[in-house]
Scaffold this active site. Structure first.
Site, PDB file in Angstrom:
ATOM      1  CD  GLU A   1      35.289  72.395 -32.140  1.00 46.00           C
ATOM      2  OE1 GLU A   1      34.214  72.554 -31.557  1.00 46.00           O
ATOM      3  OE2 GLU A   1      36.402  72.510 -31.565  1.00 46.00           O
TER       4      GLU A   1
ATOM      5  CD1 TRP B   1      35.097  74.923 -24.084  1.00 45.29           C
ATOM      6  CD2 TRP B   1      34.934  77.078 -24.643  1.00 45.29           C
ATOM      7  NE1 TRP B   1      33.884  75.098 -24.701  1.00 45.29           N
ATOM      8  CE2 TRP B   1      33.760  76.415 -25.048  1.00 45.29           C
ATOM      9  CE3 TRP B   1      35.055  78.444 -24.890  1.00 45.29           C
ATOM     10  CZ2 TRP B   1      32.704  77.065 -25.697  1.00 45.29           C
ATOM     11  CZ3 TRP B   1      34.005  79.101 -25.518  1.00 45.29           C
ATOM     12  CH2 TRP B   1      32.856  78.412 -25.914  1.00 45.29           C
TER      13      TRP B   1
ATOM     14  CD  GLU C   1      37.221  68.634 -24.366  1.00 46.01           C
ATOM     15  OE1 GLU C   1      36.491  67.614 -24.383  1.00 46.01           O
ATOM     16  OE2 GLU C   1      37.410  69.358 -25.360  1.00 46.01           O
TER      17      GLU C   1
ATOM     18  CG  MET D   1      37.267  71.555 -14.791  1.00 43.82           C
ATOM     19  SD  MET D   1      36.705  70.880 -13.209  1.00 43.82           S
ATOM     20  CE  MET D   1      35.686  72.230 -12.618  1.00 43.82           C
TER      21      MET D   1
ATOM     22  CD  GLU E   1      31.762  69.156 -30.241  1.00 42.11           C
ATOM     23  OE1 GLU E   1      31.994  70.063 -29.408  1.00 42.11           O
ATOM     24  OE2 GLU E   1      32.645  68.536 -30.862  1.00 42.11           O
TER      25      GLU E   1
END
Length: 640
Positions: A148, A326, A366, A368, A318
């Site tokens: 990314e 986020w 990450e 969550m 992804e």
């Protein structure tokens, strides 16, 4: 034959996060689910090289062998998005700096500057080491460069290294400081430079910096990301031949030219998070509520079409399988949406879809973010939908050319960020509105950069094309089809000056008018227009023109908002959806294009001979060609 010639499902996996005794069980479960690809390694630098020059390959070798033994093919990521702490401590100038000059410190990710010569050396070293170790492995079918690029606003760095590189870039572009002063209008506000060494980065100025200066800095920053990616791609092609080179781009991200980077890779993949981007994207409250658990009907499709245009093939690296961590708010997908998003990706030509991630992490930033499995290893809601998608995988590669092209320009977004001239002007929102209106008329769409050949299309639209290069002008002039241009087209030269002949500049050879002045309006102001036997509105912007052409639509005050000369039309304002769809319908009739009006929530896409329909709405919808009403989050194959 490329591995990407056959549609596949995959998943992102982090063996370094889990006990080694668990790897084989995970690999078998992936295959049992119908997955055949797995991406690993993209954040593992500190595990690969825990101390300078001391490589720990054994664990990664065992992970590759374990996954391979189960029958999985591997996309191996270069770990350069997360340089380890010992490297930052040794060379702190690797860190990027934000617009306020503060270091982007260690403790997260993407904490490097593309202009750091030291980091480029370290990048080459770790990529060469990985490629030498795994480049010939039978299970490694592709490489992902970094991860990314630009996420967390990291394309543009205001570091000393960036400033030095920017000066070199400017000298190469302009050759003489006199040429730069002329291009930037250096006579204004006493901004004349005596040498390239005097040029600073365009931040921390008292008021807005020179727009030409900022545009060149944005171009430079894009070029730095491109050359950094090319550094990696060249190493991988040399040491790991016959493997695909991939990068995973993002949604709603425009800080570098993805079309240009696509020339250096084989597959332009992207990371699809429809719910996260519904929350932070340019949508109104009604759309956010209606599509809360489904995502907007045009978000994923737009990016599938965009990235299909960037390289030889496209894919989803992804795919969102559940709530993310986020966005401002993080709802769960409605039942059926994970499968719908997957099937829609393949309908738009994706070579593969890979879910993020296999198992939800119990630690760090990450924890969550959902996976296909819960933290305890039990199936999460997306798990069975991935199985359903695996059972419905399409056959081999199939592509059908769309009859409509939409021109999208990264430099246009940069310009409008630098000089919006009106707070309500939002290029990306306007592009999505044009794209959505075309899709609601049932059209398949190709997205094209300015200058790409357009002769195969029946209708070409450019929501706004402020820069008109010689290549873009030649492509439009050679296009034997209906062309619709949006407001602010042809309004700037390459150096961000007003054209000598006024806007739309070179486009005046296609439509004989000139813009004398422009207005921008707040969102509350709308101009009423009568068009196609209906009352519609426009707003945000209004170009006032001089022309002998009679407007096809005008405001009640008589200002023309739609002009046409032969097959070329120009809108001088931002139309509402009804106005826009009426304009497209009229152009479609002239182009002998068949229109199929779709309900608000339904979109279609043809793959080969099969036309797929996708219902993003909360109610069942009956449409022509479907044997039964399409349920919420449902799909259908339409009869021809």
């Amino acid at each position: 034959m490329s591995f990407s010639d056959q549609p596949r499902l995959g998943v992102c996996y982090y063996p370094e996060h889990w006990p080694e005794k668990q790897w084989a069980e995970d690999a078998r479960a992936m295959v049992d689910l119908g997955l055949s690809l797995v991406r690993i390694g993209e954040f593992a630098w500190s595990e690969i090289e825990p101390d300078p020059g001391r490589y720990e390959w054994d664990w990664l070798t065992r992970a590759v062998e374990t996954l391979s033994h189960a029958g999985l093919k591997i996309i191996l990521g270069t770990p350069t998005a997360t340089p380890p702490k010992w490297l930052i401590d040794a060379y702190p100038d690797i860190l990027a700096r934000d617009r306020d000059g503060r270091a982007r410190r260690f403790g997260s990710r993407r904490h490097y500057c593309f202009s750091s010569e030291r980091y480029r050396l370290e990048t080459a070293r770790i990529v060469e080491a990985m490629a030498a170790r795994f480049g010939a492995h039978d299970a490694v079918v592709a490489w992902q460069t970094d991860n990314e690029y630009g996420c967390h606003e990291t394309i543009r760095s205001w570091s000393a290294g960036a400033e030095a590189a920017f000066r070199v870039w400017l000298e190469d572009r302009y050759q003489s400081i006199e040429a730069l002063n002329a291009a930037w209008g250096g006579v204004f506000w006493s901004q004349r430079y005596r040498s390239f060494r005097e040029v600073d980065l365009p931040n921390l100025t008292v008021t807005e910096p020179n727009p030409s200066h900022v545009m060149d800095f944005y171009r430079f920053s894009s070029d730095q990301a491109l050359s950094y990616n090319r550094l990696q791609a060249d190493i991988l092609r040399r040491l790991s031949p016959d493997r695909e080179i991939i990068h995973n781009f993002m949604g709603f991200f425009h800080e570098f030219d993805h079309f240009a980077m696509g020339a250096d890779i084989d597959i332009a993949s992207w990371d699809s998070y429809p719910l996260g981007f519904l929350d932070i994207g340019p949508y109104d409250d009604d759309d956010r509520q209606r599509y809360l658990r489904n995502g907007h009907p045009d978000f994923a499709a737009f990016h599938h079409d965009l990235y299909r245009a960037c390289s030889r093939a496209s894919a989803v690296m992804e795919q969102q399988p559940g709530p993310v961590n986020w966005a401002r708010h993080n709802p769960a997908p409605a039942p059926g949406m994970v499968r719908l998003w997957t099937e829609e990706a393949f309908a738009h030509g994706a070579a593969f879809v890979s879910y993020f991630r296999w198992r939800q992490a119990p630690f760090a930033q990450e924890q969550m973010h959902a996976g296909l499995l819960r933290r305890d290893g039990a199936p999460a809601p997306g798990y069975e939908e991935a199985r359903d998608a695996a059972d419905a995988l399409p056959g081999g590669a199939a592509k059908t050319n769309a009859p409509v092209a939409l021109i999208f320009d990264y430099e246009a977004q940069w310009l409008f960020e630098i000089q919006p001239q009106g707070a309500a002007w939002d290029y990306v929102k306007i592009v999505l509105e044009w794209y959505g209106a075309l899709r609601r008329l049932g059209f398949d769409i190709d997205i094209a950069p300015p200058g790409r050949k357009l002769s195969e299309y029946k209708l070409v639209v450019a929501p706004s094309l402020p820069f008109v290069s010689e290549a873009a002008m030649a492509a439009l002039a050679a296009a034997d089809c209906e062309i619709i241009l949006g407001p602010r087209s042809g309004s700037k030269t390459a150096s961000v000056q007003v054209p000598q002949t006024l806007a739309p500049g070179a486009l005046q050879s296609l439509i004989d008018l000139k813009v004398t002045h422009s207005e921008s309006f707040p969102p509350t102001h709308r101009e009423s227009v009568d068009f196609a036997n209906q009352q519609v509105t426009c707003g945000v912007w209004l170009d006032h023109v001089e022309t002998k052409l009679t407007p096809e639509a005008a405001t009640r005050d008589g200002a023309g908002v739609l002009f046409r000369s032969g097959s070329v039309s120009l809108l001088t304002s931002v139309p509402d959806q009804d106005f826009l769809m009426a304009v497209f319908e009229a152009a479609s009739a002239r182009a002998a294009l068949e229109v199929t009006k779709l309900p608000r929530d339904v979109r279609t896409r043809r793959r080969g001979s099969v036309r797929h329909a996708f219902n993003y709405g909360p109610e069942p919808v009956a449409i022509d060609g479907a044997a039964h009403p399409i349920p919420p989050a449902g799909t259908a194959r339409l009869e021809s």
